[in-house]
Enzyme design. Structure first.
Site, mmCIF file in Angstrom:
data_model
loop_
_atom_site.group_PDB
_atom_site.id
_atom_site.type_symbol
_atom_site.label_atom_id
_atom_site.label_comp_id
_atom_site.label_asym_id
_atom_site.label_seq_id
_atom_site.Cartn_x
_atom_site.Cartn_y
_atom_site.Cartn_z
ATOM 1 N N ASP A 198 12.917 -48.216 60.258
ATOM 2 C CA ASP A 198 12.072 -48.007 61.427
ATOM 3 C C ASP A 198 12.925 -48.154 62.683
ATOM 4 O O ASP A 198 13.629 -49.148 62.830
ATOM 5 C CB ASP A 198 10.973 -49.090 61.406
ATOM 6 C CG ASP A 198 9.655 -48.589 61.902
ATOM 7 O OD1 ASP A 198 9.638 -47.993 62.997
ATOM 8 O OD2 ASP A 198 8.635 -48.810 61.228
ATOM 9 N N ASP A 236 9.423 -44.901 65.955
ATOM 10 C CA ASP A 236 8.230 -45.492 66.553
ATOM 11 C C ASP A 236 7.879 -44.833 67.901
ATOM 12 O O ASP A 236 8.763 -44.662 68.755
ATOM 13 C CB ASP A 236 8.497 -46.990 66.781
ATOM 14 C CG ASP A 236 7.264 -47.769 67.162
ATOM 15 O OD1 ASP A 236 6.314 -47.774 66.370
ATOM 16 O OD2 ASP A 236 7.257 -48.385 68.245
ATOM 17 N N GLU A 265 6.646 -40.754 64.941
ATOM 18 C CA GLU A 265 5.271 -41.227 65.158
ATOM 19 C C GLU A 265 4.840 -40.733 66.527
ATOM 20 O O GLU A 265 5.426 -41.104 67.542
ATOM 21 C CB GLU A 265 5.192 -42.752 65.103
ATOM 22 C CG GLU A 265 3.740 -43.217 65.139
ATOM 23 C CD GLU A 265 3.552 -44.635 65.658
ATOM 24 O OE1 GLU A 265 2.554 -45.250 65.297
ATOM 25 O OE2 GLU A 265 4.386 -45.131 66.442
ATOM 26 N N HIS A 271 0.021 -49.693 58.781
ATOM 27 C CA HIS A 271 -0.097 -51.091 59.192
ATOM 28 C C HIS A 271 -0.873 -51.263 60.491
ATOM 29 O O HIS A 271 -1.098 -52.385 60.923
ATOM 30 C CB HIS A 271 1.305 -51.667 59.362
ATOM 31 C CG HIS A 271 2.056 -50.988 60.467
ATOM 32 N ND1 HIS A 271 2.396 -49.646 60.407
ATOM 33 C CD2 HIS A 271 2.493 -51.424 61.666
ATOM 34 C CE1 HIS A 271 2.993 -49.307 61.532
ATOM 35 N NE2 HIS A 271 3.082 -50.361 62.320
ATOM 36 N N ASP A 272 -1.219 -50.167 61.157
ATOM 37 C CA ASP A 272 -1.973 -50.238 62.413
ATOM 38 C C ASP A 272 -3.437 -49.849 62.229
ATOM 39 O O ASP A 272 -4.206 -49.857 63.201
ATOM 40 C CB ASP A 272 -1.376 -49.280 63.456
ATOM 41 C CG ASP A 272 0.012 -49.674 63.901
ATOM 42 O OD1 ASP A 272 0.332 -50.878 63.883
ATOM 43 O OD2 ASP A 272 0.790 -48.764 64.262
HETATM 44 O O1 TEU Z 1 2.252 -48.027 67.122
HETATM 45 C C1 TEU Z 1 1.942 -47.083 68.069
HETATM 46 C C2 TEU Z 1 0.542 -47.020 68.513
HETATM 47 O O2 TEU Z 1 0.280 -46.595 69.600
HETATM 48 C C3 TEU Z 1 -0.516 -47.514 67.640
HETATM 49 O O3 TEU Z 1 -0.728 -47.070 66.423
HETATM 50 C C4 TEU Z 1 -1.059 -48.781 68.121
HETATM 51 O O4 TEU Z 1 -0.988 -49.783 67.177
HETATM 52 C C5 TEU Z 1 -2.473 -48.533 68.518
HETATM 53 O O5 TEU Z 1 -2.522 -47.436 69.374
HETATM 54 C C6 TEU Z 1 -3.004 -49.705 69.238
HETATM 55 O O6 TEU Z 1 -4.343 -49.401 69.587
HETATM 56 C C7 TEU Z 1 3.575 -48.360 66.922
HETATM 57 C C8 TEU Z 1 3.688 -49.318 65.767
HETATM 58 O O7 TEU Z 1 3.270 -48.674 64.600
HETATM 59 C C9 TEU Z 1 2.884 -50.544 66.085
HETATM 60 O O8 TEU Z 1 2.820 -51.435 65.011
HETATM 61 C C10 TEU Z 1 3.496 -51.168 67.300
HETATM 62 O O9 TEU Z 1 2.714 -52.250 67.714
HETATM 63 C C11 TEU Z 1 3.621 -50.180 68.461
HETATM 64 O O10 TEU Z 1 4.156 -48.935 68.065
HETATM 65 C C12 TEU Z 1 4.568 -50.718 69.496
HETATM 66 O O11 TEU Z 1 5.877 -50.694 69.027
#
Ligand code: TEU
Length: 572
Positions: free
Chosen positions: A105, A207, A262, A336-337
């Site tokens: 990542d 990311d 992403e 994971h989100d």
């Molecule tokens: O996530 C990006 C992101 O914008 C989301 O999926 C976020 O968790 C959601 O919009 C919140 O409402 C990435 C990573 O996957 C996430 O775990 C991180 O927290 C984020 O970037 C910051 O690095």
């Protein structure tokens, strides 16, 4: 198929399946309650049995851990919580020995405020690193430079008393956005990625990479496009393609890396650009539109039942659009989100097993590279915690506080977190029916879901009709039949209220997937034109189903609750 698309589908990663590992919750080998790299290495035979080609390992770099590693303080060192660089090297070697690949990542929209660059930058306005980040004077009347909002709630700017300036943080206040306009930043990032490529890493998950180029005017958001939080000024921004092309030319291309970007709040047109081979940017992209179908008017922190028709429409638009435009989708229901799709879109109690298989079949029949998020392959549900004390995620805790401050009752705020919290996906992996599900011998950093005695890997491996074996078969089918990679997408269900049905039209054959997303027993009749085109007279083979009732492919199908079938129709 023309030559270009033939070349396109020949790339190995288009027939692969990726497994996403959230290391903190995967397997703890030290008893300290958090997972580690050796825990992953220990489980590689399990992933190999599932048929996984690529493991995506989430951030294990040195980090204060405010956002579980997405706040990187040192890109080239391993966080001792996860192990050592030797452990990492061993992981790479053990993966490669099994013919598997590793994707790491890369988090470069921002760094932790504990990164050395930021410490230098904040130390004085004249420091050489000052320009690695985005600093602005207060607005003319005082206060924040503009009205942009952080994705985790509150303003996107943090004030630095000493210099009297603000720095931009689109996520947590400890995650400072890097200034990509600065060529030195771009050089550092490429060098860092080369460091990992030289270590034998096979690819990268990038990311929020479509946020790196900000509109340099930094205008106020006038709110004309919801949600009006400033994102239109930095999403797919002015120089983003230029920056990514440079990464491709210097890193991804020469090292033949597989890459997934992403993409936050992006568009189909942009993703075609990001992922078309001719553009030389990424192999594929994640987008999140299909996972916002239960957000009323895009508002994540309000509840509504999900819009099934919108889910199908979005999948269909992206299937057809990416196919016609020459892009490539990363296919996923979970990460994971996101709360578990099983709990969100289907039934995670009475029909848990059918539901998990239905989601898998529906997703894996589509064009793209499927991603399995840890625990999905054994049907892990949302934990439904009864107390705010159980939650750990920074976004969840921020939003709980903000919701309560805005007048939402604590009970309602908790009900919202139960549905929306990212912790839903982060509960420890359930390996066996022993204390803490075999995740740790210590105290787990996040509570293990209470249903682990019934829902665990050991049990899934033993039962031939388990969710795990269903995933294993799906992954193998993708490798065995070219139609999974090449077939032209066609939606078949015509806005049916319960059924999602589609075909993938190949050379003399068609793949058909029909899924009943409801707890009702229903009858679904394929429209005549589709039935004829699919080759009503053809020979059909049931590739996979989740109930025994409807083995034959007929124009009228009887579908029990959450039934889902996949047929291969030979048209010769
Ligand atoms: O996530 C990006 C992101 O914008 C989301 O999926 C976020 O968790 C959601 O919009 C919140 O409402 C990435 C990573 O996957 C996430 O775990 C991180 O927290 C984020 O970037 C910051 O690095």
């Amino acid at each position: 198929m023309n030559q270009v698309s033939q070349a396109r589908t020949a790339e190995w990663w288009r027939r692969s399946t990726v497994y996403q590992v959230y290391p903190k919750s995967f397997r703890d080998t030290t008893g300290n309650g958090t997972g580690d790299i050796r825990g992953l290495t220990e489980k590689l035979d399990y992933l190999q049995e599932l048929g996984i080609d690529i493991v995506w390992l989430q951030p294990v770099y040195v980090s204060p851990g405010h956002d579980n590693g997405y706040d990187v303080a040192d890109y080239e060192r391993i966080n001792p919580e996860f192990g050592t660089m030797e452990d990492f090297d061993e992981l790479v070697a053990e993966l490669h020995r099994r013919g598997m690949k590793l994707m790491t990542d890369i988090v470069v929209n921002h760094t932790s405020t504990e990164h050395e660059w930021f410490k230098q930058a904040i130390s004085s306005r004249d420091n050489l690193y000052r320009d690695y980040y985005i600093w602005k004077d207060p607005a003319p009347g005082g206060g924040v430079p503009n009205n942009w909002q952080s994705k985790f709630g509150g303003p996107a700017w943090q004030y630095d008393e000493a210099s009297g300036q603000y720095y931009l943080t689109l996520f947590d206040k400890t995650q400072a956005d890097l200034n990509w306009e600065n060529e030195q930043v771009r050089r550092e990032v490429n060098e860092m990625m080369l460091f990992w490529a030289h270590k034998g890493v096979d690819g990268f998950r990038m990311d929020v990479i479509n946020l790196i180029s900000k509109d340099q005017r930094f205008p106020d958001d006038d709110g004309s496009v919801p949600p009006g939080d400033g994102r239109k000024y930095y999403t797919d921004g002015p120089r983003v393609h230029e920056y990514i092309r440079a990464m491709y030319d210097e890193v991804f291309g020469p090292y033949e890396l597989v890459t997934v970007g992403e993409m936050s709040s992006t568009t189909l047109e942009q993703c075609i650009r990001y992922s078309s081979p001719e553009q030389r940017e990424f192999s594929m992209t994640f987008n999140f539109h299909h996972l916002k179908v239960d957000y009323p008017n895009g508002r994540k922190w309000e509840l509504m039942p999900y819009d099934f028709e919108a889910l199908k429409r979005l999948f269909s638009e992206w299937q057809t659009g990416m196919q016609e435009g020459g892009g490539w989708n990363a296919l996923f229901f979970n990460n994971h989100d996101q709360p578990r799709a099983l709990s969100r879109f289907t039934d995670d109690t009475v029909y848990r097993k059918e539901s998990a298989k239905l989601l898998a079949t529906t997703l894996h029949g589509l064009q793209g590279t499927p991603y399995v998020y840890q625990g999905e392959e054994i049907g892990m549900p949302n934990p439904r915690w009864k107390s705010i004390e159980e939650f750990r995620d920074i976004e969840s805790l921020n939003m709980y506080r903000i919701l309560c401050e805005q007048g939402t009752s604590p009970e309602q705020a908790l009900a919202i977190l139960q549905e929306r919290s990212r912790d839903n996906a982060r509960t420890p992996m359930q390996w066996e029916n022993s204390p803490n599900a075999g995740f740790t011998t210590g105290t787990p950093w996040l509570k293990v879901d209470e249903r682990y005695p019934d829902i665990n890997v050991q049990r899934e491996l033993e039962r031939p009709d388990s969710i795990f074996h269903h995933y294993r078969r799906l992954i193998a089918l993708r490798k065995a039949h070219a139609v999974f990679t090449d077939g032209i997408y066609r939606r078949l269900d015509e806005a049916h209220p319960e059924v999602f049905a589609y075909a993938r039209m190949g050379d003399g054959e068609a793949l058909v997937v029909v899924s009943n997303f409801s707890s009702k027993e229903i009858t679904f009749r394929l429209p005549d034109d589709h039935w004829t085109d699919l080759g009503a007279e053809g020979k059909d083979t049931l590739l996979l189903g989740n109930t025994a009732e409807q083995a034959a492919f007929t124009q009228e199908l009887r579908l029990s609750p959450y039934a889902s079938y996949m047929w291969l129709i030979s048209q010769n």
